[in-house]
Design an enzyme around this catalytic site. Structure first.
Site, PDB file in Angstrom:
ATOM      1  N   SER A  66       0.819  -1.209   0.000  1.00  0.00           N
ATOM      2  CA  SER A  66       0.000   0.000   0.000  1.00  0.00           C
ATOM      3  C   SER A  66       0.856   1.264   0.000  1.00  0.00           C
ATOM      4  CB  SER A  66      -0.945   0.008   1.204  1.00  0.00           C
ATOM      5  OG  SER A  66      -1.820  -1.086   1.134  1.00  0.00           O
TER       6      SER A  66
HETATM    7  N1  SAM Z   1      -1.281  -4.969   3.960  1.00  0.00           N
HETATM    8  C1  SAM Z   1      -0.432  -4.822   2.804  1.00  0.00           C
HETATM    9  C2  SAM Z   1       0.680  -3.828   3.071  1.00  0.00           C
HETATM   10  O1  SAM Z   1       1.115  -3.770   4.201  1.00  0.00           O
HETATM   11  O2  SAM Z   1       1.129  -3.157   2.142  1.00  0.00           O
HETATM   12  C3  SAM Z   1      -1.170  -4.498   1.546  1.00  0.00           C
HETATM   13  C4  SAM Z   1      -2.106  -5.549   1.143  1.00  0.00           C
HETATM   14  S1  SAM Z   1      -2.558  -5.612  -0.542  1.00  0.00           S
HETATM   15  C5  SAM Z   1      -3.124  -4.009  -0.907  1.00  0.00           C
HETATM   16  C6  SAM Z   1      -4.027  -6.596  -0.353  1.00  0.00           C
HETATM   17  C7  SAM Z   1      -3.746  -8.062  -0.071  1.00  0.00           C
HETATM   18  O3  SAM Z   1      -4.976  -8.709   0.222  1.00  0.00           O
HETATM   19  C8  SAM Z   1      -3.136  -8.815  -1.250  1.00  0.00           C
HETATM   20  O4  SAM Z   1      -1.903  -9.371  -0.898  1.00  0.00           O
HETATM   21  C9  SAM Z   1      -4.177  -9.892  -1.563  1.00  0.00           C
HETATM   22  O5  SAM Z   1      -3.620 -11.126  -2.003  1.00  0.00           O
HETATM   23  C10 SAM Z   1      -4.869 -10.040  -0.225  1.00  0.00           C
HETATM   24  N2  SAM Z   1      -6.211 -10.631  -0.289  1.00  0.00           N
HETATM   25  C11 SAM Z   1      -7.199 -10.441  -1.193  1.00  0.00           C
HETATM   26  N3  SAM Z   1      -8.274 -11.178  -0.875  1.00  0.00           N
HETATM   27  C12 SAM Z   1      -7.964 -11.858   0.260  1.00  0.00           C
HETATM   28  C13 SAM Z   1      -8.672 -12.783   1.082  1.00  0.00           C
HETATM   29  N4  SAM Z   1      -9.919 -13.173   0.823  1.00  0.00           N
HETATM   30  N5  SAM Z   1      -8.034 -13.271   2.165  1.00  0.00           N
HETATM   31  C14 SAM Z   1      -6.764 -12.904   2.471  1.00  0.00           C
HETATM   32  N6  SAM Z   1      -6.047 -12.039   1.725  1.00  0.00           N
HETATM   33  C15 SAM Z   1      -6.647 -11.505   0.628  1.00  0.00           C
END
Ligand code: SAM
Length: 222
Positions: A66
């Site tokens: 992010s």
């Molecule tokens: N928290 C992160 C950071 O510190 O930068 C950013 C996360 S990224 C924007 C969103 C994440 O959510 C991705 O890695 C994606 O694979 C995960 N994601 C999407 N759907 C999900 C689900 N149902 N369960 C767990 N993770 C999920």
């Protein structure tokens, strides 16, 4: 000549300064956590040179780390405290979880769920680099929450969610708080939900719009 690591350290200080002067970082706890959790340790090697740009960056598998201003804003909105038990949905490369872990300290714990196994492994490696022990990474569908470790003091979604299901609210303690980008797959509002009584909620929306990668899984976007 400055070594690469001290240049990156300087760049982190500059980023933190930027986030402070632009009002994203407000509290000394969040400032300290950012300073102690350098973002370059959470990006793939080919993104190193962009680690301190205020932009989301690709981390592989179609996912992103992010944007620093958004991580700062969401951390401030969540207002984590020492000793708390926090759930993060969407680990990515682990940066947000690491920042939260710095604040909750050894007496607290951060559970974080990631559905992409390779990213869960990458996040684990990144957290190990900093010796952070108070994060438990779970590989699975975070859209279902984490009933076995509930209730949580705070819950943070770092992927866009269509709506917050009742069973997630049930996994939150009384007086607990949820911060989440809620809305459509292509644009969301930042929503803060506080449990102010047994069945009483206070919902506020942060001004402006956000664009997060979508939450997938059973209660996410199809
Ligand atoms: N928290 C992160 C950071 O510190 O930068 C950013 C996360 S990224 C924007 C969103 C994440 O959510 C991705 O890695 C994606 O694979 C995960 N994601 C999407 N759907 C999900 C689900 N149902 N369960 C767990 N993770 C999920």
């Amino acid at each position: 000549m400055l070594e690469a690591s001290s240049i990156l350290e300087e760049k982190n200080k500059e980023l933190v300064n930027y986030l402070k002067t632009h009002g994203y970082i407000k509290s000394p706890e969040v400032e300290k956590a950012f300073l102690e959790t350098p973002r370059h340790l959470f990006v793939p090697e080919n993104m190193l040179r962009y680690a301190y740009v205020n932009e989301p960056l690709p981390i592989g598998y179609g996912q992103t780390i992010s944007q620093p201003s958004v991580v700062a804003l969401m951390t401030e909105l969540l207002s984590p405290k020492k000793g708390e038990k926090i759930l993060e949905i969407g680990t990515g490369s682990g940066w947000q979880a690491a920042i939260l872990a710095r604040i909750v300290g050894d007496e607290g714990i951060v559970y974080t769920i990631e559905r992409v196994r390779e990213l869960a492994k990458f996040a684990k490696k990144n957290l190990e680099k900093l010796g952070i022990k108070s994060v438990r990474i779970i590989c699975g569908d975070g859209s279902e929450g984490l009933k076995e470790y509930a209730p949580f003091d705070k819950i943070i979604y770092t992927a866009a969610v269509p709506k917050i299901p009742q069973f997630i609210l049930d996994q939150l303690k009384k007086y607990g708080k949820i911060v989440a980008p809620v809305g459509k797959e292509d644009v969301q509002k930042m929503v803060v939900i506080e449990k102010i009584g047994k069945n009483k909620l206070k919902t506020t929306e942060y001004p402006g719009f956000f664009v997060f990668v979508p939450l997938k899984g059973k209660y996410g976007f199809k």
